[in-house]
Write a protein that holds these residues in place. Structure first.
Motif, PDB file in Angstrom:
ATOM      1  N   ASN A 330       0.675  -1.207  -0.134  1.00 36.23           N
ATOM      2  CA  ASN A 330       0.059  -0.170  -0.069  1.00 36.23           C
ATOM      3  C   ASN A 330       0.712   1.235  -0.062  1.00 36.23           C
ATOM      4  OD1 ASN A 330      -3.120  -0.959   0.247  1.00 36.23           O
ATOM      5  ND2 ASN A 330      -1.906  -2.008   1.683  1.00 36.23           N
ATOM      6  N   ARG A 331       2.003   1.103  -0.325  1.00 37.00           N
ATOM      7  CA  ARG A 331       3.018   2.293  -0.552  1.00 37.00           C
ATOM      8  C   ARG A 331       2.624   3.525  -1.441  1.00 37.00           C
ATOM      9  NH1 ARG A 331       7.969   4.396  -2.334  1.00 37.00           N
ATOM     10  NH2 ARG A 331       9.465   4.718  -0.525  1.00 37.00           N
ATOM     11  N   VAL A 332       2.728   4.647  -0.859  1.00 34.10           N
ATOM     12  CA  VAL A 332       2.034   5.701  -1.775  1.00 34.10           C
ATOM     13  C   VAL A 332       3.535   6.254  -2.443  1.00 34.10           C
ATOM     14  CG1 VAL A 332       1.404   8.133  -1.935  1.00 34.10           C
ATOM     15  CG2 VAL A 332       0.303   6.386  -0.346  1.00 34.10           C
ATOM     16  N   ALA A 341      -0.858   3.375 -10.449  1.00 32.81           N
ATOM     17  CA  ALA A 341      -1.000   4.394  -8.893  1.00 32.81           C
ATOM     18  C   ALA A 341      -1.545   3.700  -7.781  1.00 32.81           C
ATOM     19  CB  ALA A 341      -1.838   5.450  -9.767  1.00 32.81           C
ATOM     20  N   ASP A 342      -0.970   4.039  -6.789  1.00 30.78           N
ATOM     21  CA  ASP A 342      -1.461   3.450  -5.458  1.00 30.78           C
ATOM     22  C   ASP A 342      -2.863   4.133  -5.266  1.00 30.78           C
ATOM     23  OD1 ASP A 342      -1.302   6.282  -4.013  1.00 30.78           O
ATOM     24  OD2 ASP A 342       0.616   6.228  -4.804  1.00 30.78           O
ATOM     25  N   GLU A 343      -3.343   3.431  -4.229  1.00 31.50           N
ATOM     26  CA  GLU A 343      -4.896   3.543  -4.193  1.00 31.50           C
ATOM     27  C   GLU A 343      -5.218   5.379  -3.686  1.00 31.50           C
ATOM     28  OE1 GLU A 343      -8.299   1.349  -1.337  1.00 31.50           O
ATOM     29  OE2 GLU A 343      -6.470   0.936  -1.120  1.00 31.50           O
ATOM     30  N   LEU A 344      -4.425   5.716  -2.880  1.00 35.38           N
ATOM     31  CA  LEU A 344      -4.514   7.255  -2.546  1.00 35.38           C
ATOM     32  C   LEU A 344      -4.610   8.213  -3.763  1.00 35.38           C
ATOM     33  CD1 LEU A 344      -4.762   9.392  -0.598  1.00 35.38           C
ATOM     34  CD2 LEU A 344      -2.494   9.184  -0.161  1.00 35.38           C
ATOM     35  N   GLN A 345      -3.630   8.060  -4.570  1.00 36.55           N
ATOM     36  CA  GLN A 345      -3.334   8.981  -5.722  1.00 36.55           C
ATOM     37  C   GLN A 345      -4.068   8.589  -7.142  1.00 36.55           C
ATOM     38  OE1 GLN A 345       0.874  11.033  -5.590  1.00 36.55           O
ATOM     39  NE2 GLN A 345       1.252   8.663  -5.236  1.00 36.55           N
TER      40      GLN A 345
END
Length: 491
Positions: A330-332, A341-345
């Motif tokens: 889950n690294r951003v 892309a990660d889940e946040l971005q």
């Protein structure tokens, strides 16, 4: 036979031919020789001509006028709703325009791929201009004086408008950027390093597909430049890709596409080759792929199980324990590519594309200025500059094949997934105990029963509301993201 029976017989044949056309598209992405592109363009145009003629056949209008909807059950009325919508839309688009769009977008896909390989947007710009011009013409025919972009959206998310999406995305954007800024200031988890045999990746990725319920007797996993899912009913295929130094790319692309495929495979078989026999919208479709990939596949419980599977497949790969593995998964990370892309971005990538394509459709942005506009917006949103076209404006296939209005459904799907995850965890409180064992059946079974089996029976937002018990909004997604990444980054 009644008028309804005649209408449904005609529709089933049309749906079957559309599946054939979809299979040609799958072949073009996976196995077709590159030199076959011009001929494939002619084949796609010919099939589109046949399909357009069937979808606009005056007999459909006569049948629709004859059928009394109050004599039908819910399934029959839903079929009529979809057929009437398709007939009305198809009848507004001239046959010659529909065939030309099919031909040009089929050939444009090859042009895009070559330009992407050469990092040369200028080589693709004339083709994109032609595609955009044709799609605008189609949108104007469909809009009949209304908003052209809204008309385009109906192909992917019936019932939504650009203004509604703008409001939803506007509510999400400040929270996403604020959380992203806090994460970037915090200590990051380590990166996954080393080399991971690509053959072993494919073996494990097929295991992951089965773990998430993908029926391999009605599907297959192949490799493609751009992972995708294709087909419905009894033949639903997915693709993935491998990178020796990034096995997550393979594994999570596969889980994502299995979410799409499981939706299609999970639809009630009684709906096969009818308007109800495929996913109701791309937003609902994306809700399935994203909840499989993220809320389930990247959960602490499931990554703990995946850690043991990767250890079995690759030996000691330099990660000390399951908790560290979860944080790595889950690294951003800074990156250019939406699909990686990660889940946040991820949603920031989509919101950018949504704004750019609306500007293209409205003539507020010209194709020759698109790359510069993309690069400026990307640097403003992500804090670093695009280094080459393949990492920027040429990274996605969508615009080349005429999928304008498609991008916002990715973020809408994330919103729906946030709602479904909240409802799922209330309905199945022991879900994490199962996921920790690599058992997804309770979670995927809930999704199948509450979302997938219905196919096109309900309208998109109605599907989510019925499953969750509340109107969909961005609030559950934003709460989930804040909670998850605040814990991972110890904010």
């Amino acid at each position: 036979m009644t008028a309804y029976d005649d209408l449904m017989a005609h529709t089933r044949e049309t749906q079957a031919l559309a599946q054939v056309m979809g299979r040609l598209g799958w072949d073009q992405e996976t196995m077709m020789p590159r030199g076959a592109a011009p001929q494939r363009g002619e084949e796609m145009a010919a099939l589109e001509g046949v399909l357009h003629a069937r979808r606009t056949d005056p007999k459909i209008g006569e049948w629709l006028d004859t059928i009394a909807s109050d004599t039908l059950d819910d399934v029959g009325r839903a079929n009529l709703r979809h057929i009437r919508r398709s007939y009305d839309r198809s009848s507004k688009v001239p046959a010659a325009l529909a065939a030309r769009i099919a031909r040009v977008t089929s050939e444009a896909q090859g042009t895009w791929a070559e330009a992407r390989a050469e990092d040369d947007f200028a080589a693709f710009a004339p083709t994109l201009s032609e595609v955009l011009s044709l799609k605008r013409e189609e949108g104007q025919a469909l809009a009949t004086g209304g908003d052209v972009y809204d008309a385009m959206l109906q192909d992917y998310e019936p019932g939504t408008t650009g203004a509604e999406l703008e409001a939803m995305f506007g509510a999400m954007r400040p929270g996403l950027t604020e959380l992203r800024a806090a994460v970037r200031e915090a200590d990051a988890p380590p990166k996954l390093e080393g080399a991971f045999d690509e053959g072993a990746q494919m073996k494990l990725t097929r295991q992951l597909a089965r773990t998430f319920g993908y029926d391999m007797s009605h599907g297959r996993v192949d490799k493609a430049v751009h992972p995708f899912s294709s087909g419905s009913g009894l033949d639903v295929r997915i693709t993935t890709r491998t990178n020796e130094h990034d096995p997550f790319n393979c594994f999570y692309s596969t889980i994502h596409e299995v979410g799409h495929a499981a939706y299609e495979q999970g639809i009630d078989r009684e709906y096969l080759l009818t308007p109800l026999g495929s996913g109701v919208s791309m937003g609902v479709h994306e809700s399935q792929s994203r909840i499989y990939e993220n809320q389930l596949g990247r959960s602490a419980a499931f990554t703990g199980w995946l850690y043991t599977q990767m250890t079995d497949a690759f030996g000691d790969f330099g990660v000390a324990d399951a908790e560290t593995f979860y944080r790595i998964a889950n690294r951003v990370s800074d990156g250019f590519i939406r699909t990686e892309a990660d889940e946040l971005q991820y949603n920031l990538h989509v919101l950018m594309r949504f704004d750019l394509e609306r500007a293209l459709v409205s003539h507020d942005l010209q194709v020759q200025d698109l790359e510069a506009a993309w690069n400026d917006r990307f640097e403003a949103d992500f804090g670093f500059a695009v280094d080459k076209s393949s990492n920027g404006v040429l990274q996605d296939v969508h615009w080349s094949v005429g999928l304008i209005g498609y991008f916002p459904t990715y973020s809408l799907g994330n919103v729906y997934a946030g709602c479904l995850n909240e409802a799922l965890r209330k309905a199945v409180p022991a879900v994490d105990e199962d996921l920790a064992k690599g058992d997804t059946t309770a979670a995927t079974g809930w999704l199948r029963s509450n979302v997938q089996t219905h196919g096109g029976l309900f309208e998109p937002r109605e599907v989510v509301k019925n499953a969750c018990g509340f109107e969909p909004s961005e609030a559950p997604l934003m709460s989930y993201l804040n909670s998850k990444f605040s814990a991972i980054y110890r904010l």
